[in-house]
Design a protein around this motif. Structure first.
Motif, short mmCIF file in Angstrom:
data_model
loop_
_atom_site.label_atom_id
_atom_site.label_comp_id
_atom_site.label_asym_id
_atom_site.label_seq_id
_atom_site.Cartn_x
_atom_site.Cartn_y
_atom_site.Cartn_z
N TRP A 1 5.84 18.46 -10.58
CA TRP A 1 6.11 17.45 -9.56
C TRP A 1 6.37 18.07 -8.20
O TRP A 1 6.31 17.42 -7.19
CB TRP A 1 7.34 16.62 -9.96
CG TRP A 1 7.04 15.63 -11.03
CD1 TRP A 1 6.30 15.84 -12.16
CD2 TRP A 1 7.44 14.27 -11.06
NE1 TRP A 1 6.23 14.70 -12.91
CE2 TRP A 1 6.93 13.70 -12.25
CE3 TRP A 1 8.18 13.46 -10.22
CZ2 TRP A 1 7.14 12.39 -12.61
CZ3 TRP A 1 8.40 12.15 -10.58
CH2 TRP A 1 7.88 11.61 -11.76
N TYR B 1 4.80 14.08 -5.04
CA TYR B 1 5.23 12.76 -4.62
C TYR B 1 6.18 12.81 -3.43
O TYR B 1 7.00 13.72 -3.31
CB TYR B 1 5.92 12.04 -5.79
CG TYR B 1 5.01 11.92 -6.98
CD1 TYR B 1 4.17 10.84 -7.13
CD2 TYR B 1 4.96 12.94 -7.93
CE1 TYR B 1 3.29 10.75 -8.22
CE2 TYR B 1 4.10 12.87 -9.01
CZ TYR B 1 3.27 11.77 -9.16
OH TYR B 1 2.41 11.70 -10.22
N GLU C 1 1.87 9.05 -3.68
CA GLU C 1 1.40 10.13 -4.52
C GLU C 1 0.32 10.90 -3.75
O GLU C 1 -0.64 10.31 -3.25
CB GLU C 1 0.81 9.59 -5.82
CG GLU C 1 0.27 10.68 -6.74
CD GLU C 1 -0.35 10.12 -8.01
OE1 GLU C 1 -0.01 10.59 -9.10
OE2 GLU C 1 -1.17 9.17 -7.88
#
Length: 475
Positions: A343, A373, A383
């Motif tokens: 992430w 993100y 995103e």
């Protein structure tokens, strides 16, 4: 809050919701000078950048440098620091002059009120100081202060700015860091953060009493000085996560400039006018956005991203990277095979923009796409997805034990997204789904619990922000 008079220009540039450049820059000139555009946070030990500037100004024997401290809240302090940087690298103090151009007084310089320099853009004496210089350096701070002092209220150049242009067109070098980088392009990004730029677009309301507007709020754009005519430039690019705001600005102006450039901190984008090429100096890199085939709906698609560092170059006439010949291509020869989705963020590996794409995508056989993100407290945001395209290529080399990476033509897509974090079921086996009209204290009252307990259990950062559809765990 106040509206700057300079933002009148912005109104003339806005068509519907998009900002389109309509600035007239006068007769075309042959660009024969050089630019050293530093992304901010330039360290005193960054020899590569300083030497690149001095070399293009004529070398330590012939260079004659003028320093513009206008952007800084402490003009004398930061101008004198740059004088020290020049002297440390072989120049005599007589080769460096501080140009009296500023709009803000530094209380520490009790013998002079720098705010009295605010009209010096039209000073004949300062014009004479600029004559015969071979290099001009703009210190960092607030870029609006630079344009305020060098561009007249009617949009025309001041005589001092015209004289600086003469330095450039005679083969001199114009350099600057942070604010001194932002002013280089014709359209200047002056403030805003990526989330607000993507979500809300442009703003005319911002408070210049502090520089907070540079890093948060809606997108602020205005007229720059235009030395770099090949696209829009943004700075502090990686550390301040400015990809989103550059995409918004670049897309809205892609019919004028098909490419945009993000410069990382302690790094210089070096433009040589005679060669019409870009090179890089410093510890980071330069991000190039190709907006030629970009499209916008709810988000953005069709963007191509390239990254230069070290000995890489970019030919502006051909819009083509010329990567370091000592690097090896990675597509089809990927070194890593990492399947886990990352992430990003400070608790993850590959936090840098370059590392995230290089290690996790272009040199990773297991992945054709990676995403990260940009979210608010309610987990609503965007995103950013990076993918291998048919023309994507990565380049790897080594300097000692350190990996060197560049890449070109990585596909970028940005789409709005709402995320939901699944709470640990061991904490609670009861939950409530937020519906329209709900407020936190009413939900707490409904289940005979305190608001504080609900906030703590769900780790709510802002009790005034809950979203329809959000799942709240109950004690």
């Amino acid at each position: 809050m106040r509206k700057l008079a300079i933002m009148v220009l912005l109104l003339s540039l806005i068509v519907s919701t998009s900002l389109v450049g309509t600035i007239t820059w006068g007769e075309d000139v042959q660009e024969t000078g050089s630019l050293v555009i530093v992304g901010g946070a330039l360290r005193a030990d960054n020899d590569a950048v300083y030497e690149a500037f001095i070399e293009r100004a004529g070398g330590d024997q012939d260079a004659k440098i003028g320093i513009v401290p206008a952007a800084s809240g402490s003009p004398a302090k930061y101008a004198n620091l740059f004088v020290e940087d020049m002297v440390t690298r072989g120049l005599d103090e007589s080769q460096v002059v501080i140009l009296p151009l500023a709009v803000k007084d530094d209380s520490k310089t009790q013998d002079v009120d720098e705010s009295l320099w605010s009209d010096n853009g039209n000073s004949a004496e300062v014009v004479q100081m600029v004559e015969n210089l071979t290099g001009i350096w703009f210190v960092g701070g607030d870029q609006l202060r630079i344009t305020e002092i060098l561009i007249n209220s009617d949009g025309s150049n001041t005589p001092v700015l015209d004289e600086i242009w003469k330095v450039y067109n005679k083969g001199g070098v114009i350099g600057g860091s942070s604010a001194g980088a932002a002013i280089m392009s014709e359209l200047m990004i002056a403030g805003g953060d990526s989330l607000n730029a993507l979500r809300n677009g442009y703003t005319e309301d911002f408070d210049t009493a502090s520089m907070d507007y540079q890093n948060e709020g809606g997108l602020v754009v205005t007229e720059g000085l235009g030395f770099f005519s090949h696209g829009i430039v943004d700075q502090h690019f990686d550390r301040k996560a400015r990809l989103g705001r550059l995409v918004v600005t670049a897309y809205d102006n892609k019919e004028i400039w098909s490419h945009a450039y993000g410069v990382e901190e302690n790094t210089a984008l070096i433009y040589d006018g005679r060669l019409n090429k870009i090179s890089v100096a410093g510890t980071g890199g330069v991000v190039i956005l190709d907006m030629t085939y970009a499209k916008k709906d709810s988000g953005y698609t069709g963007i191509k991203v390239s990254y230069l560092e070290g000995n890489d170059q970019y030919d502006l006439a051909m819009n083509k990277a010329e990567m370091d010949a000592d690097k090896y291509t990675t597509i089809g020869y990927e070194y890593m095979y990492t399947q886990e989705t990352l992430w990003g963020g400070p608790m993850s590996p590959s936090q840098r923009f370059r590392d995230f794409i290089a290690f996790e995508l272009v040199d990773n056989e297991a992945k054709s796409k990676v995403s990260t993100y940009l979210l608010d407290e309610a987990l609503s945001g965007y995103e950013f997805s990076f993918s291998k395209a048919e023309d994507t290529e990565g380049y790897w080399g080594q300097s000692g034990a350190a990996d060197l990476y560049s890449f070109e033509n990585v596909a970028l897509e940005i789409q709005p997204i709402d995320l939901m974090v699944k709470m640990d079921v061991q904490k609670s086996d009861k939950s409530y789904k937020v519906v329209a009209g709900d407020v936190l204290w009413k939900i707490a009252e409904k289940f005979n619990i305190t608001s504080e307990a609900l906030i703590e259990l769900n780790q709510i950062q802002n009790p005034n922000v809950i979203k329809v559809g959000q799942i709240l765990m109950l004690p």
